[in-house]
Design a protein around this motif. Structure first.
Motif, mmCIF file in Angstrom:
data_model
loop_
_atom_site.group_PDB
_atom_site.id
_atom_site.type_symbol
_atom_site.label_atom_id
_atom_site.label_comp_id
_atom_site.label_asym_id
_atom_site.label_seq_id
_atom_site.Cartn_x
_atom_site.Cartn_y
_atom_site.Cartn_z
ATOM 1 N N THR A 23 -2.484 -68.191 7.498
ATOM 2 C CA THR A 23 -2.352 -68.394 8.984
ATOM 3 C C THR A 23 -1.742 -66.963 9.577
ATOM 4 O O THR A 23 -0.770 -67.288 10.527
ATOM 5 N N ILE A 24 -2.153 -65.853 9.099
ATOM 6 C CA ILE A 24 -1.823 -64.587 9.994
ATOM 7 C C ILE A 24 -2.977 -63.866 10.201
ATOM 8 O O ILE A 24 -3.950 -64.337 9.786
ATOM 9 N N THR A 25 -2.896 -62.668 11.048
ATOM 10 C CA THR A 25 -3.786 -62.107 11.422
ATOM 11 C C THR A 25 -4.374 -60.854 10.498
ATOM 12 O O THR A 25 -3.611 -60.776 9.232
ATOM 13 N N GLU A 26 -5.636 -60.324 10.219
ATOM 14 C CA GLU A 26 -5.970 -59.333 9.309
ATOM 15 C C GLU A 26 -5.079 -58.127 9.284
ATOM 16 O O GLU A 26 -4.583 -57.759 8.188
ATOM 17 N N SER A 27 -4.590 -57.707 10.435
ATOM 18 C CA SER A 27 -3.996 -56.627 10.594
ATOM 19 C C SER A 27 -2.469 -56.920 9.884
ATOM 20 O O SER A 27 -2.021 -56.054 9.426
ATOM 21 N N ALA A 28 -1.960 -58.062 10.159
ATOM 22 C CA ALA A 28 -0.783 -58.404 9.632
ATOM 23 C C ALA A 28 -0.710 -58.566 8.002
ATOM 24 O O ALA A 28 0.153 -57.989 7.359
ATOM 25 N N VAL A 88 0.766 -62.072 0.369
ATOM 26 C CA VAL A 88 -0.399 -61.151 0.474
ATOM 27 C C VAL A 88 -0.618 -60.264 -0.687
ATOM 28 O O VAL A 88 -2.012 -60.054 -1.314
ATOM 29 N N TYR A 89 0.425 -59.625 -1.496
ATOM 30 C CA TYR A 89 0.218 -58.842 -2.790
ATOM 31 C C TYR A 89 -0.522 -59.487 -3.688
ATOM 32 O O TYR A 89 -1.473 -59.223 -4.294
ATOM 33 N N VAL A 90 -0.059 -60.739 -4.078
ATOM 34 C CA VAL A 90 -0.545 -61.336 -5.035
ATOM 35 C C VAL A 90 -2.044 -61.910 -4.734
ATOM 36 O O VAL A 90 -2.970 -61.788 -5.647
ATOM 37 N N LEU A 91 -2.316 -62.563 -3.784
ATOM 38 C CA LEU A 91 -3.524 -63.031 -3.083
ATOM 39 C C LEU A 91 -4.640 -61.700 -3.378
ATOM 40 O O LEU A 91 -5.874 -61.729 -3.459
ATOM 41 N N ARG A 92 -3.848 -60.489 -2.928
ATOM 42 C CA ARG A 92 -5.056 -59.286 -2.870
ATOM 43 C C ARG A 92 -5.087 -58.719 -4.340
ATOM 44 O O ARG A 92 -6.489 -58.450 -4.723
ATOM 45 N N GLU A 93 -4.071 -58.435 -4.856
ATOM 46 C CA GLU A 93 -4.171 -57.696 -6.144
ATOM 47 C C GLU A 93 -4.533 -58.537 -7.399
ATOM 48 O O GLU A 93 -5.416 -58.159 -8.218
ATOM 49 N N ALA A 94 -4.164 -59.959 -7.398
ATOM 50 C CA ALA A 94 -4.433 -60.661 -8.451
ATOM 51 C C ALA A 94 -5.694 -61.462 -8.395
ATOM 52 O O ALA A 94 -6.651 -61.849 -9.335
ATOM 53 N N PHE A 95 -6.003 -61.975 -7.114
ATOM 54 C CA PHE A 95 -7.025 -62.717 -6.998
ATOM 55 C C PHE A 95 -8.146 -62.082 -6.118
ATOM 56 O O PHE A 95 -9.386 -62.699 -5.836
ATOM 57 N N SER A 96 -8.146 -60.897 -5.819
ATOM 58 C CA SER A 96 -9.063 -60.238 -5.094
ATOM 59 C C SER A 96 -9.614 -60.713 -3.638
ATOM 60 O O SER A 96 -10.882 -60.438 -3.358
ATOM 61 N N SER A 100 -10.020 -60.568 0.112
ATOM 62 C CA SER A 100 -10.207 -60.109 1.415
ATOM 63 C C SER A 100 -9.159 -60.303 2.370
ATOM 64 O O SER A 100 -8.470 -61.384 2.398
ATOM 65 N N HIS A 101 -8.878 -59.438 3.416
ATOM 66 C CA HIS A 101 -7.901 -59.757 3.970
ATOM 67 C C HIS A 101 -8.121 -60.707 5.111
ATOM 68 O O HIS A 101 -7.176 -61.443 5.501
ATOM 69 N N ALA A 102 -9.478 -60.926 5.277
ATOM 70 C CA ALA A 102 -9.860 -62.009 6.090
ATOM 71 C C ALA A 102 -9.482 -63.200 5.685
ATOM 72 O O ALA A 102 -8.990 -64.159 6.098
ATOM 73 N N GLU A 103 -9.979 -63.434 4.270
ATOM 74 C CA GLU A 103 -9.492 -64.600 3.287
ATOM 75 C C GLU A 103 -7.722 -64.656 3.444
ATOM 76 O O GLU A 103 -7.270 -66.023 3.596
ATOM 77 N N ILE A 104 -7.276 -63.862 3.159
ATOM 78 C CA ILE A 104 -5.641 -63.887 3.326
ATOM 79 C C ILE A 104 -5.150 -64.416 4.270
ATOM 80 O O ILE A 104 -4.486 -65.164 4.557
ATOM 81 N N ALA A 105 -5.752 -63.806 5.571
ATOM 82 C CA ALA A 105 -5.327 -64.095 6.966
ATOM 83 C C ALA A 105 -5.444 -65.607 7.129
ATOM 84 O O ALA A 105 -4.663 -66.349 7.660
ATOM 85 N N GLU A 106 -6.645 -66.205 6.855
ATOM 86 C CA GLU A 106 -6.911 -67.672 6.914
ATOM 87 C C GLU A 106 -6.140 -68.509 5.861
ATOM 88 O O GLU A 106 -5.494 -69.394 6.692
ATOM 89 N N ILE A 107 -5.747 -68.018 4.748
ATOM 90 C CA ILE A 107 -4.938 -68.757 3.892
ATOM 91 C C ILE A 107 -3.621 -69.073 4.303
ATOM 92 O O ILE A 107 -3.096 -69.855 4.407
#
Length: 101
Positions: free
Chosen positions: A30-35, A11-19, A21-28
């Protein structure tokens, strides 16, 4: 980073390095946005704690027997300069005085 749990690290790498969104991270992942938000928050907190701990350790280790305090004393114009042992009273071998050096 290697001390983070795998999911928090992802999550950290996807958000900080690749910018992503939480919706995209959740989809990649397979977790919820809040997770995703929770993992990011925990990862940032843990990284901050680790950086602070390492900085404190490095400061303590790098001070090498109070070197910083000795330098600060020498920098203080009211303090006498540190002694360098018996050799500090000797004149240079080439005959020059210390004042000309």
């Amino acid at each position: 980073m290697e001390r983070l749990p795998p999911l928090a690290r992802a999550v950290y790498v996807l958000r900080e390095a690749f910018s992503h969104s939480h919706a995209e991270i959740a989809e990649i992942l397979t977790i919820t946005e809040s997770a995703s938000q929770q993992h990011l928050h925990r990862a940032r907190s843990r990284i901050t704690r680790l950086v602070v701990l390492r900085t404190d350790d490095a400061s303590a280790i790098s001070d090498g027997a109070g070197l910083t305090e000795k330098l600060l004393q020498y920098d203080n114009p009211q303090a006498s300069p540190p002694s360098h042992g018996p050799a500090s009273n000797q004149q240079p071998r080439n005959g020059a005085s210390l004042a000309t050096l």
